[in-house]
Structures are given as structure tokens and as C-alpha cells.
Design an enzyme around this catalytic site. Structure first.
Site, PDB file in Angstrom:
ATOM      1  N   PRO A 660       0.833  -1.403   0.020  1.00  0.00           N
ATOM      2  CA  PRO A 660       0.036   0.165   0.023  1.00  0.00           C
ATOM      3  C   PRO A 660       0.835   1.412  -0.004  1.00  0.00           C
ATOM      4  O   PRO A 660       0.466   2.317  -0.679  1.00  0.00           O
ATOM      5  CB  PRO A 660      -0.944  -0.010   1.358  1.00  0.00           C
ATOM      6  CG  PRO A 660      -1.058  -1.698   1.423  1.00  0.00           C
ATOM      7  CD  PRO A 660       0.708  -2.081   1.175  1.00  0.00           C
ATOM      8  N   VAL A 730       0.464  -0.029 -11.439  1.00  0.00           N
ATOM      9  CA  VAL A 730      -0.081   1.024 -10.853  1.00  0.00           C
ATOM     10  C   VAL A 730       0.620   2.375 -11.352  1.00  0.00           C
ATOM     11  O   VAL A 730       0.232   3.486 -11.011  1.00  0.00           O
ATOM     12  CB  VAL A 730      -0.536   1.270  -9.560  1.00  0.00           C
ATOM     13  CG1 VAL A 730      -1.523   0.121  -9.047  1.00  0.00           C
ATOM     14  CG2 VAL A 730       0.823   1.081  -8.598  1.00  0.00           C
ATOM     15  N   GLU A 732       0.763   4.077 -13.885  1.00  0.00           N
ATOM     16  CA  GLU A 732       0.388   4.930 -15.006  1.00  0.00           C
ATOM     17  C   GLU A 732      -0.996   5.231 -14.476  1.00  0.00           C
ATOM     18  O   GLU A 732      -1.830   6.343 -15.106  1.00  0.00           O
ATOM     19  CB  GLU A 732       0.509   4.517 -16.321  1.00  0.00           C
ATOM     20  CG  GLU A 732       2.145   4.440 -16.446  1.00  0.00           C
ATOM     21  CD  GLU A 732       2.441   3.551 -17.819  1.00  0.00           C
ATOM     22  OE1 GLU A 732       2.565   4.314 -18.997  1.00  0.00           O
ATOM     23  OE2 GLU A 732       2.782   2.475 -17.643  1.00  0.00           O
TER      24      GLU A 732
HETATM   25 MO1  MOS Z   1       5.724   4.171 -19.290  1.00  0.00          MO
HETATM   26  S1  MOS Z   1       5.113   5.634 -20.492  1.00  0.00           S
HETATM   27  O1  MOS Z   1       5.320   3.075 -20.319  1.00  0.00           O
HETATM   28  O2  MOS Z   1       6.996   4.383 -18.526  1.00  0.00           O
END
Ligand code: MOS
Length: 765
Positions: A660, A730, A732
Site C-alpha cells: 500500500p 499502478v 500509470e
Molecule cells: Mo511508461 S510511459 O510505459 O514508462
């Protein structure tokens, strides 16, 4: 090349306080908030970033970049530069070593990773303003920089293609968008739109953006006596860079070593392979010295591409009861012909809403710019801005609450592939988020909340990012002293790679975390996919699980051969890993520790390496993604038009959460980047010359502390049965939907629907 730091530095260890650590000698590491194992190293300066390795006899390089966008170098005048103090070599296309052009990511060379396939400093051709045309190598950084300022270049200039608006009408569909069709037609969306009881139809514009990682790109390259190349680089893809460098220099793969122990942020800007790394290695070759090339902030804007400009159209039709009847989402993005990267802005509408008539289409226009590239949630970040703004607009027109509208149109199967969702609990994320944010208190009517000179509004938008897993390898060694080490090329660029991997490996091995070490950041370790596409954790975990199983089988074979072992007659199905060894599931006290098995067999260690393939079943049979509900509140000043984000709650559906503490940190960081995307960031591109006009953090504004409210993060923590550990990446997800949530809140506050980012003061006056 002689390096003075010890190589053991790649090994991360968990160092608990034995008196207080509640995790010792128990399972249950998954889901625990564990502080970063390398946190102390980072805050005390003990973590070495690419430019920080002490390499004996290193020389310094500086770039000379083109000042025209298209044409040829006619002549160099290098006399002054060569005569400047400390200069060792000036490299141009006239004396650079012969090198192969790098390959774009493609099926023939799946391990190649270049952002552009232009030959690097091999010809007089100039293809963008900012392209390196010369490299000066000198004894010191200042000498290199000064001499670079003395290089005179005469160009023969051609007319470049620079204006997106002038040329976008020429845009054509790309052959594919990251392997998916550029266009999808289901039913007749145009007719359905014309027949719709209610509709919205609008254009959304997003500017080019740059990543602006805090660590500018840097490389130290040196050639060894056996002809091999060693490179320290700020890459997020050590394995990919190794294969691409081998390809460019015509070397066997085992003649290249790429090391990236710590990377100071990347966001996709250090995934594709850029010219600076090659130029550093090439300069080292002709200077016959190890060379360090650290890009200035300006250089990063010139040499490394960012997110493309984009124009998207979203047209939606619905019945008065809120049923979506038509969805059209098209987008035009820019790319140079040597990058051919169509940013996947139309991926979200392929998966988000149930609709019978749908048209999706992407086009690209070729411009003479540095290669555009992946940047945090490439496609999904800008795509959700357009789609989730339009959804909000339609819901408002229908006088239906935007969350209720989304629920009406929540699909039961993927709307374009028809596949089952591997795990989709978006409605739960909305339920939890709405309750915690207090959504029921929001007034649907714009301009209905005011506090003195500030108009207040709340907005909501959905987050969407695919759950990806790529092939990878890992080696696991269990030693007779009861410790284990896990090896994978892996990258750490701030997300807590080693911490998560130690948690997952300890869980699988049934060892305390402080008995498990993780070695990473070096291409000599088993190949890992790029730390991109939010795929790294689960991709490596899948390989580690396979390697752990192989080691367990070896250990059980040893125990089986030992008549006195409690495991003498146990089969693999009858044992599991706990308490530092293998124990029978039917007789919980009957088993042996790893140490005792190995000691009795007289072995120092048992080891196995495993590789995983593309998860074809996941890809063919399921629609796998993470989702979320972004809630925010903004305050817009009625006199200045200034927008302040005053409250944020992100409620996510991202599989099982491994840690977390690090997961919340990544989601929060991505939301902050979304605030930047919505309200301040923009790469200002001068269409006359192709020059970037704001290549500095003074002029390219990113959010600072005062721009960021407290960001609350909650998550469903529902495991995805199709993913290792049920986990999703997580890195993006958090930026997706963020800009739309802000634009929707601005509408709620002011009644103004802003469809062009960034939303600035002048938009709201
Ligand atoms: Mo991410 S834009 O795939 O580092």
C-alpha cells in the site's frame, strides 16, 4: 573501464529493526505497507545514479545540436573548438564510427527499443531542430561545454513540416496502433449519432508535453580490452538498451553490459533508446577513453521526445433515459516518419462503455520533430481527458448524475473485443469513492457554490489503464545459510521495485524478508521487460514464481534422496514453502528447512532460472485493465481566473495491492502529474523554426507543493484471478482521468467547458 564502486550495490536488502518488525517469520508480506528497502541509501546519497559512478580517467562530452529543423550540414568549422583548452576529440558524422541504425520496436527485432530508427551521426542530414550534429570530448565538463559553443555549423536548409494545424488534414491512419487496428467500426455510429435523442460532439486539444524527470538523461560509456562495451545509463530498460546497443555497434549481445542501478524518474522518457547513449559510446570509442555525457535540461528537450500534440473528436449519442446509443472517438497525433508512433489516445473508448454503434479511428501526421514517445499512460491519459469530458457533458445535458450515467452504461463484456473482463469492479470504486468524497453534497448546477471571490466545483472522471504482463526471466538461488537471492535485470526509477520484489519472493519462499536479497539494474542479470507499461512488478513476479518452483523441485529431489529426511517420500504436490523450508501440507510439522536440506546434501546452494512467455491466454480471452474514479474539487477565482485544486480523492480498482505504501505513492504521483497536465504543463513548440521555446523548468511549469492538495487514495484490493498474485501495475493508472476530473470540476464551478489543455487563467475570465 575501471569503476570503483562495488558491484554488490545492485543488491537490495530489507533491513528491519528486529525488535519491532511485525513481519518476521510470518507470511503475509503481500499487502503490507513496507518502507522502501533502498530508502536510506537514497536519502543519504548512497544510491548511485548513472552520472555518479567514479570511473577512472573519464572524459566529459557536450553536444552541439542543430538549429534548423530540416536540411543538411554543409560544413563544420571546428578549428576554434579543437584549439580550446582540454579538448580531446570533436566527433561529427565525418569521423564518427560506422554504426547501424537502431530499430524501432518491431516483430523482427522484438528486443530493440529505439524511439527513432534514424542512423545516428552517420550522415549530414538534419531531421529536427535540436538533433545532435557534433560531440565535443574534453578533460572537464566546463571545457567540453565551452568548446561546444565554439563549433560553427553551416547548414543548407529545407522547408520543414512543423505546423500540426496546417498539416493535420493530411493525416492518415497508421498501419496499427501498438498492434491494434487503427480503426474499429461496430454498427453505424454516424447514423446512430444522427438519430440520437441527445448528443454531444466536440473537439479536444492537448499540447505536447515533456516528462521532466528530476534526473536528466546521463551516460558513462567505456570500452574494455576484450572489445566489450560497458554503459552506465539512466535507462528504464537495461535489457532493451543492451540489445539495441549491441545491434547499433554490431556486437554480440554478451559484449554489452548496461547498468542502471537507480534512475531518478523517467515516466517513459527513458524507455525508448535515444541518441545520447549511442553518442556517448561512440565518442568513447574515438577518444579511446571512458566518456560521460550528462544532458542539460535543455538538451533533454532537444534530444529526447515527449508526448505528441493531439486533437480528438468525441461524439456521443444517447436516449433520454441515459442509454448510450452512439460513440465516435477519433484522434489525430503527430509523429516523425522515423518514429512512427501513433499515441494510443483511442484505447479507452475501446473498453469503457457499452454501446452498440461505435466508431474509433486514429490518424497520424508526419512532422519534422524529435521522435514523440511514451509518456506516463501514453494515449490513455489524453484519451480519457477527451472521453471523460464528453461523458460529463452528455450527462449534464441529460440532467443525469455523471456517476449514475456511467453505471447505466457499464458494460458486462468488453465492448470492442467481446471478451470477458479479467477483473472489473469500477462500480465498487465509484461507490466507495463517492461515499468518502461526499459526492451527494455536490450541486449539479454550475456556479452554485461560492466562497467569497472563489467559485467552487466538483468533478469526477473514470481512470483506465490496461493490465499488462510481458515475458521476463529471473534466477533464484537458495543458499545453505538459509538466505535466498533473486536476480532480474529490472529497473528502479522511484516506484519501489526491490521492495515489491523482496515482498513477493519472501512470500513465495516462506522466508523472512530480511533473508531475501534482490539483485537488479544490470543487463547481465536475467532479462526483464522495460519498466514501462506498468508491467514490471507482475512480469518479474511471474518469472520469479516459475524459478522458485524449479528450485523447490530441486530441493525436494535432494530431500527425497535422503532416507532420513522428513520429506523422503513427499511429492511436490504435498509440500509448500513456509518457515524457511518445505513442509508437508498433510503433516504441518513434517518438513525441513532449506538450510538443512542443502547442508545434509553437502551443497552450498540450489539455483534455477526461469523465463515466461507472453501471456497469450490473458490477451486472447480477457480484457484486462485497471480502473478508477477520480474525484476532485476546484476553486476558481472570479477576478483572476486562477484555478486551485482544493481536494482530491482517487478510488481505484487495480487488483491486489502488493504494498500500500508504494502503490499509494505511485497513484498520488501520477495524479500530481495529471494536475500538471490539466493546469500548467505545455511544451511550447515554435512552428516557424521547430524550436522548443520553453526548455527549462523555469518556463515549463510542473506542479509544486502549493499546487497540490492532500490527495486521498483508496482502492478495492480485489485480486485479478488472471494475474500473478492478482496484482496489477499502478505506475500509470493515476494520471488517467485526472485532467478530465479537473475540467469537469471547472465546468461545475464556472459553467465553462474547457476542451483545450492546459486550462489557464485566460480561459476562465
Ligand atoms: Mo511508461 S510511459 O510505459 O514508462
Amino acid at each position: 573501464m575501471k569503476v570503483t564502486q562495488s558491484s554488490s550495490e545492485t543488491t537490495a536488502r530489507y533491513a528491519p529493526d528486529p525488535a519491532t518488525d511485525p513481519l518476521r517469520h510470518t507470511h503475509g508480506y503481500i499487502g503490507k505497507s513496507v518502507s522502501r528497502v533502498d530508502g536510506v541509501l537514497k536519502v543519504t546519497g548512497g544510491a548511485h545514479f548513472a552520472a555518479e559512478f567514479d570511473v577512472e580517467h573519464v572524459a566529459y562530452a557536450a553536444l552541439v545540436c542543430s538549429t534548423i529543423a530540416k536540411g543538411r550540414v554543409v560544413a563544420f568549422d571546428l578549428s576554434e573548438a579543437k584549439a580550446a583548452p582540454g579538448v580531446l576529440v570533436v566527433m561529427t558524422h565525418e569521423n564518427a564510427p560506422t554504426m547501424n541504425a537502431p530499430s524501432l520496436v518491431n516483430m523482427e527485432k522484438p528486443k530493440s527499443f529505439a524511439a527513432s530508427n534514424l542512423p545516428i551521426m552517420q550522415t549530414a542530414a538534419v531531421r529536427w531542430n535540436g538533433q545532435p550534429v557534433a560531440v565535443v570530448v574534453a578533460e572537464t565538463l566546463d571545457q567540453a561545454g565551452y568548446a561546444a559553443s565554439l563549433v560553427r555549423v553551416t547548414y543548407d536548409e529545407e522547408t520543414p513540416r512543423l505546423s500540426f494545424d496546417d498539416l493535420k488534414a493530411e493525416a492518415t491512419p497508421p498501419t496499427d496502433v501498438l498492434g491494434e487496428p487503427a480503426e474499429i467500426t461496430i454498427g453505424d455510429a454516424h447514423q446512430a449519432l444522427a438519430d440520437a435523442e441527445v448528443s454531444v460532439d466536440a473537439l479536444y486539444r492537448t499540447p505536447p508535453y515533456n516528462h521532466n524527470a528530476i534526473e536528466p538523461h546521463a551516460t558513462i560509456a567505456g570500452w574494455n580490452d576484450d572489445g566489450s562495451l560497458t554503459v552506465f545509463d539512466s535507462t528504464q530498460a537495461v535489457s532493451g538498451y543492451r540489445y539495441t546497443l549491441a545491434d547499433v555497434f554490431g556486437l554480440a549481445d554478451d559484449k554489452v553490459q548496461v547498468v542502471a542501478r537507480f534512475v531518478g524518474g523517467a515516466f517513459g522518457g527513458k524507455t525508448g533508446f535515444w541518441q545520447n547513449t549511442v553518442l556517448c559510446a561512440a565518442a568513447s570509442k574515438i577518444a579511446n577513453r571512458p566518456v560521460k555525457l550528462t544532458l542539460s535540461r535543455q538538451d533533454v528537450f532537444r534530444v529526447v521526445g515527449g508526448r505528441t500534440v493531439a486533437e480528438q473528436r468525441v461524439a456521443l449519442g444517447a436516449r433520454r433515459d441515459g442509454t448510450l446509443t452512439a460513440l465516435i472517438h477519433t484522434g489525430t497525433t503527430a509523429t516523425p516518419d522515423h518514429a512512427r508512433y501513433a499515441e494510443q489516445c483511442t484505447f479507452p473508448p475501446r473498453h469503457m462503455y457499452a454501446v452498440k454503434d461505435l466508431f474509433i479511428g486514429q490518424r497520424v501526421v508526419n512532422l519534422d520533430t524529435v521522435a514523440n514517445t511514451w509518456m506516463r499512460a501514453p494515449g490513455e491519459s489524453i484519451g480519457t481527458f477527451a472521453l471523460e469530458s464528453a461523458i460529463d457533458e452528455l450527462a449534464h445535458t441529460l440532467k443525469i448524475d455523471p456517476i449514475a450515467f456511467r453505471r447505466i452504461n457499464e458494460p458486462t463484456k468488453d465492448p470492442t473485443s467481446g471478451n470477458e473482463f479479467s477483473s472489473r469492479h469500477l462500480n465498487e470504486a465509484y461507490d466507495r469513492g463517492a461515499a468518502q468524497f461526499g459526492w451527494h453534497r455536490r450541486q449539479a448546477e454550475p456556479r452554485s457554490q461560492r466562497d467569497g471571490r472563489w467559485l467552487i466545483g466538483q468533478g469526477v472522471a473514470s481512470a483506465y489503464y490496461p493490465a499488462l504482463r510481458f515475458p521476463g526471466s529471473a534466477r533464484v538461488r537458495i543458499s545453505a545459510d538459509g538466505t535466498a537471492s533473486v536476480q532480474a535485470a529490472a529497473n528502479e526509477m522511484g516506484m519501489g521495485t526491490a521492495t515489491a520484489q523482496i515482498q513477493c519472493a519472501a512470500e513465495r519462499l516462506g522466508l523472512p524478508m530480511d533473508k531475501v536479497a534482490f539483485q537488479y539494474g544490470d543487463s547481465r542479470l536475467p532479462d526483464s521487460p522495460t519498466a514501462g507499461g506498468s508491467c514490471q512488478t507482475v512480469s518479474i513476479v511471474a518469472a520469479v514464481h516459475a524459478a522458485v518452483e524449479a528450485v523447490h523441485r530441486k530441493l525436494l529431489t535432494l530431500a527425497n534422496a535422503d532416507d532420513t529426511s522428513p520429506l523422503a517420500h513427499a511429492t511436490f504436490d504435498q509440500v509448500d514453502a513456509r518457515a524457511g523450508g518445505l513442509f508437508r501440507t498433510d503433516y504441518p510439522n513434517r518438513g525441513a528447512t532449506y538450510a538443512s536440506i542443502l547442508q545434509r546434501a553437502g551443497q552450498e546452494y540450489a539455483e534455477a532460472e526461469a523465463s515466461t512467455a507472453m501471456p497469450l491466454e490473458l490477451m486472447m480471452k480477457y480484457s484486462a485493465a485497471s480502473y478508477g474514479a477520480q474525484f476532485c474539487e476546484v476553486r476558481v477565482n472570479v477576478e483572476s481566473g486562477e484555478t486551485r485544486v482544493s481536494r482530491w480523492l482517487g478510488s481505484f480498482d487495480c487488483g491486489r495491492v502488493v504494498n500500500p505504501k508504494t502503490v499509494v505513492s505511485q497513484l498520488r504521483g501520477a495524479i500530481i502529474m495529471g494536475i500538471g497536465m490539466a493546469l500548467m504543463e505545455e511544451t511550447l513548440f515554435d512552428e516557424r523554426k521547430g524550436r522548443i521555446a520553453n526548455p527549462s523548468l523555469a518556463a515549463y511549469h510542473v506542479p509544486v507543493n502549493l499546487d497540490v492538495p492532500r490527495i486521498e487514495i483508496i482502492y478495492n484490493d480485489i485480486p485479478d484471478p488472471q494475474m500473478p498474485l492478482g496484482a496489477h501495475g499502478v505506475g500509470e493508472l493515476g494520471i488517467t482521468g485526472a485532467a478530465a476530473a479537473i475540467a469537469n470540476a471547472v465546468f461545475n464551478a464556472t459553467g465553462k467547458r474547457i476542451r483545450r489543455l492546459p486550462i489557464t487563467l485566460d480561459d476562465l475570465l
